[in-house]
Design an enzyme around this catalytic site. Sequence first.
Site, PDB file in Angstrom:
ATOM      1  N   ASN A  46       0.814  -1.207   0.000  1.00  0.00           N
ATOM      2  CA  ASN A  46       0.000   0.000   0.000  1.00  0.00           C
ATOM      3  C   ASN A  46       0.850   1.261   0.000  1.00  0.00           C
ATOM      4  OD1 ASN A  46      -2.508   1.554   0.489  1.00  0.00           O
ATOM      5  ND2 ASN A  46      -1.512   2.009   2.440  1.00  0.00           N
ATOM      6  N   GLU A  47       0.566   2.172  -0.918  1.00  0.00           N
ATOM      7  CA  GLU A  47       1.190   3.497  -0.935  1.00  0.00           C
ATOM      8  C   GLU A  47       2.707   3.380  -0.778  1.00  0.00           C
ATOM      9  OE1 GLU A  47      -2.555   6.188   0.479  1.00  0.00           O
ATOM     10  OE2 GLU A  47      -1.232   5.536   2.082  1.00  0.00           O
ATOM     11  N   LEU A  48       3.295   2.547  -1.644  1.00  0.00           N
ATOM     12  CA  LEU A  48       4.734   2.354  -1.539  1.00  0.00           C
ATOM     13  C   LEU A  48       5.444   3.121  -2.640  1.00  0.00           C
ATOM     14  CD1 LEU A  48       4.444  -1.410  -0.789  1.00  0.00           C
ATOM     15  CD2 LEU A  48       5.328   0.295   0.785  1.00  0.00           C
TER      16      LEU A  48
END
Length: 921
Positions: A477-479
């Site tokens: 997630n949201e990397l």
Amino acid sequence: MLSYSIAAVAAACLLPLVSSNKVTSLEGNGWTLSNPSLNVSVPAHLPSQAHLDLYANQVIGNPYYGLNDFNLRWVAWANWTYTSDPILGLSSNASTWLQFDGLDTFTSISFCGHHVASTNNQFRQWWYDITSIVSSCPSEADRVLSINFGSAPKIADAIAAEPGQETWPAGPQLTYEFPNRWFIRKEQSDFGWDWGPAFAPAGPWKPAYVVQLADEEVHVRNSVIDIYRQGQLNNLPPDQTKPWVVNASLDYFGQLPEGATLRYTLADLENNTVSSGSMSSVNCTNATVTGETTIADGTVDLWWPNQLGPQTLYYMTIDLVSTSNTTIASVTKRLGFRTIVLNENPISDAQLAQGIAAGNNWHFEVNGHEFYAKGSNFIPPDAFWPRVTVEKMTQLFDSVVDGNQNMLRVWASGAYSPDFLYDLADERGILMWSEFEFGDALYPVNKEFLDNVFEEADYNVRRVNHHPSLALWAGGNELENLELILLNDSAPEELPRYMAEYETLFLDTLLPAVFGNSSTSNGWLSLNFSNPIPIVERYYNLTPGSVYGETDFYNYDPAVLYNDSAFPVGRFSNEFGYHSMPSIQSWRSQISEADLHFNSSTVVLRDHHNPSGGLNTSNFANSSTGQAQMTEAVELWYPIPNKTDSVANFSAWCHATQIFQADLYVSEIEFYRRGSGLPNRQLGSLYWQLEDIWVAPTWAGIEYDGRWKMLHYAAKDIYEHVIIAPYYDISTGNLSAWVTSDLWEAVKGTATFTWYDWKGNKLPVNTSSSVAFTVGAINSTSVLQTFTTEILKDYDLTNVVMHMSIEAEGTLPNSNHSTTFRHDNWFHPTALKDAQLVDPGLQLSYSASSNNFSVTATSGVAALVWLDYPAGTVLNFDSNAFWLAPNETREIGYTVKSDSTSSGWIKKVTVESLYNQTLPY
Ligand SMILES: *[C@@H]1O[C@H](CO)[C@@H](O)[C@H](O)[C@H]1NC(C)=O
Ligand SMILES: *[C@@H]1O[C@H](CO)[C@@H](O)[C@H](O)[C@H]1NC(C)=O
Ligand SMILES: *[C@@H]1O[C@H](CO)[C@@H](O)[C@H](O)[C@H]1NC(C)=O
Ligand SMILES: *[C@@H]1O[C@H](CO)[C@@H](O)[C@H](O)[C@H]1NC(C)=O
Ligand SMILES: *[C@@H]1O[C@H](CO)[C@@H](O)[C@H](O)[C@H]1NC(C)=O
Ligand SMILES: *[C@@H]1O[C@H](CO)[C@@H](O)[C@H](O)[C@H]1NC(C)=O
Ligand SMILES: *[C@@H]1O[C@H](CO)[C@@H](O)[C@H](O)[C@H]1NC(C)=O
């Protein structure tokens, strides 16, 4: 072990083995939870977590109540030991194994007082040979299993403090409550997130077994069935005329007899055999037996997502058979036949000719068809997984279907979903975009950590691979689009090193775990299957003017509501949203009456947006930021509730925040869906977030008990197949209306426009009253283009509204009969807080014969009509949060999901509209 081909199976006349394979489940009561230094020893069960057993024994109160999230930190800082009653009936000389399907997280396991092993990963399965311990422990009374769980927050801190431990710049490492979550393989949101509590629970959270085996017996602990089209490569659309390849493997422990082979039976859900036989290419390695077969194209019916066709399922039984043709082990899985591909190929010349902008695709194709993905993000449905029931999840997944959704993103910092969730998704056609459990942080890349991650990924990918609802595996997630940007801001000189580490974890470690068996990003730059790692990431290698990848969009300036130009233009949107309050009914279940105020300290401190950033339990400053965002949104756009009764006022404020949330998501979904017919060819929107983990201000559309917020109703409406929507630039007066369709064939119809003042008088505004349209497959078309500065120049903008509606004929995917599609929508040129709302004279009635409610607006236009019902029942109306034209009546059916009132709720349904928000009572 040697490997054998089918020809090696002789029809030997050996006596069949007498199977003594004995599996003893350790589920249920018969456990004790203890902590000697805290002087706690209470009856416990398995699967469980310490908080649940402490609550069941009233050592602690309801963890969800009030501010217990903060008050119960001591539970997370302590060690907890689960001790079984003596395990009776074990044979002293059989081969004996322990199997744990999940231990949360750091344990030291002993049996009969002997140390067995230590574990350090919540997401792995563990199995141990304890034969010698059992045989040297003759007294049954001593055959006790004891699992000591260390404190995960303490251990995370200790790992962080190890000499030479990796450190990162502060920017990318998001701490919610307990720090250092990235050092440990435990549900990351257990340490806090901006929509949930931080309990950091510990315990044997999944089933566990003792297995006894005779010689030449095995126990299958996990298995994988991988189904694909012959010649199919990951990430590339396959040839849909090729036969199906079915690749199966059984992961076992025990002693495999020589010459074992595999047989399969494929049956429909009535158990009629569709295909059966021996598997080919059987290969027995030390701990896995694999085999393969093909199923001719046309032998089986395809599985389709919700609304795109039937969800046909089959049973596949894989038997492991000995040379004497005895079944040694047998596994049956329910599965389906489909291909699902995330197409990230470059935009082709044919696509350019259709008006699609250059760049790369980023959309899903099921069975060779592109489709519009409609859905939301799934978070852990409870802070304590062992109490997540099939019944509650059935209600939730029914709500997903009732909400016209076909895809969920199983968000990356919770837990890998249990099989029963995938089963529910298989039955209902909900595609599960599944992620590895990494998010909003950079992670260590030492060998021990990577090996641990590989085992976790390999186990879970194999466990769920057969589910047709599995849409893809994404890294986290949201990397890529968040972490690397934050890093570039805080420590640009370190970017190359951290990017290399990112690739070590996500490309070198996790990708092979997926490829061996079967991201918010800009997709790949190139794909070459002759390289060991076939993907070269695009990162920021972007050509101006071209469109790539998916978008993730949050803006807490409430002015964004009617500002389309703020929304991102991409190929797919996987996260967007704004938080709102839960209903008064939900609040009452978890806080005291005295706390029922918008800014009571309990309400404020349960708002974890913005997160406190650590263990400060009275961080009003950060929590107040989130409360203020909701307040400002209401004040900017809607009538401000000011009711004399304080609880009624609190309830009206909660409702007002839900109105803003619903309106904002509708604007965004309308914007993204229209993009299917624009150059960015937008083919999916998954909003943040489907459901709540507890009762608090969050982005959820469904509250903790299953009650729908206004958002879930509004999303259901705007995810109808064929919709009409207004697009308005308040600064220039540019007003258009578009029809968007996600059907796979063209749809023809008529759009109708009617102008009113709020009292319900028709206004002769100069626009066409009806327009004929045709919209192509997954496309959009403009049906109105004008300027309010011209057409409304003689009107008071605060007293004008426009009703737009469509009626169209088309065909549903995989259907051959025509269906009528209707949709309506409303346009108002000013904020509703400035509108001259009138009492629309709503009349509500219920007909026991039709089982429908009906609502009529008798004296004006009714905005945002809202039917409500008391606590004690979970149900959803077929529609809600709709508008009514003057004298219009709407019939509303409903679906009850659970009811403790013996239908008493029916008499207690209330109705109101936005006008009620202006009243003092
Ligand atoms: C708590 O658990 C940790 C990790 O398993 C262990 O090192 C420590 O000795 C335990 N402490 C007690 C008092 O049991
Ligand atoms: C099919 O077989 C399974 C397993 O033996 C059984 O549970 C199920 O009830 C059967 N279904 C039908 C329709 O007979
Ligand atoms: C069997 O599997 C092993 C280990 O994966 C592999 O090295 C070997 O080549 C395989 N044998 C056959 C006949 O496929
Ligand atoms: C077989 O597997 C066991 C347990 O997984 C392992 O300890 C052992 O070393 C393996 N043996 C061989 C020959 O690979
Ligand atoms: C093995 O058993 C299966 C199922 O009982 C049967 O269909 C098959 O013919 C047998 N094969 C041999 C080689 O005896
Ligand atoms: C959408 O419809 C327009 C108008 O008919 C057409 O020009 C365009 O090619 C269509 N787009 C796609 C992707 O089919
Ligand atoms: C709310 O209503 C009260 C009267 O009940 C009034 O005195 C007060 O000024 C109102 N507040 C606002 C912000 O309108």
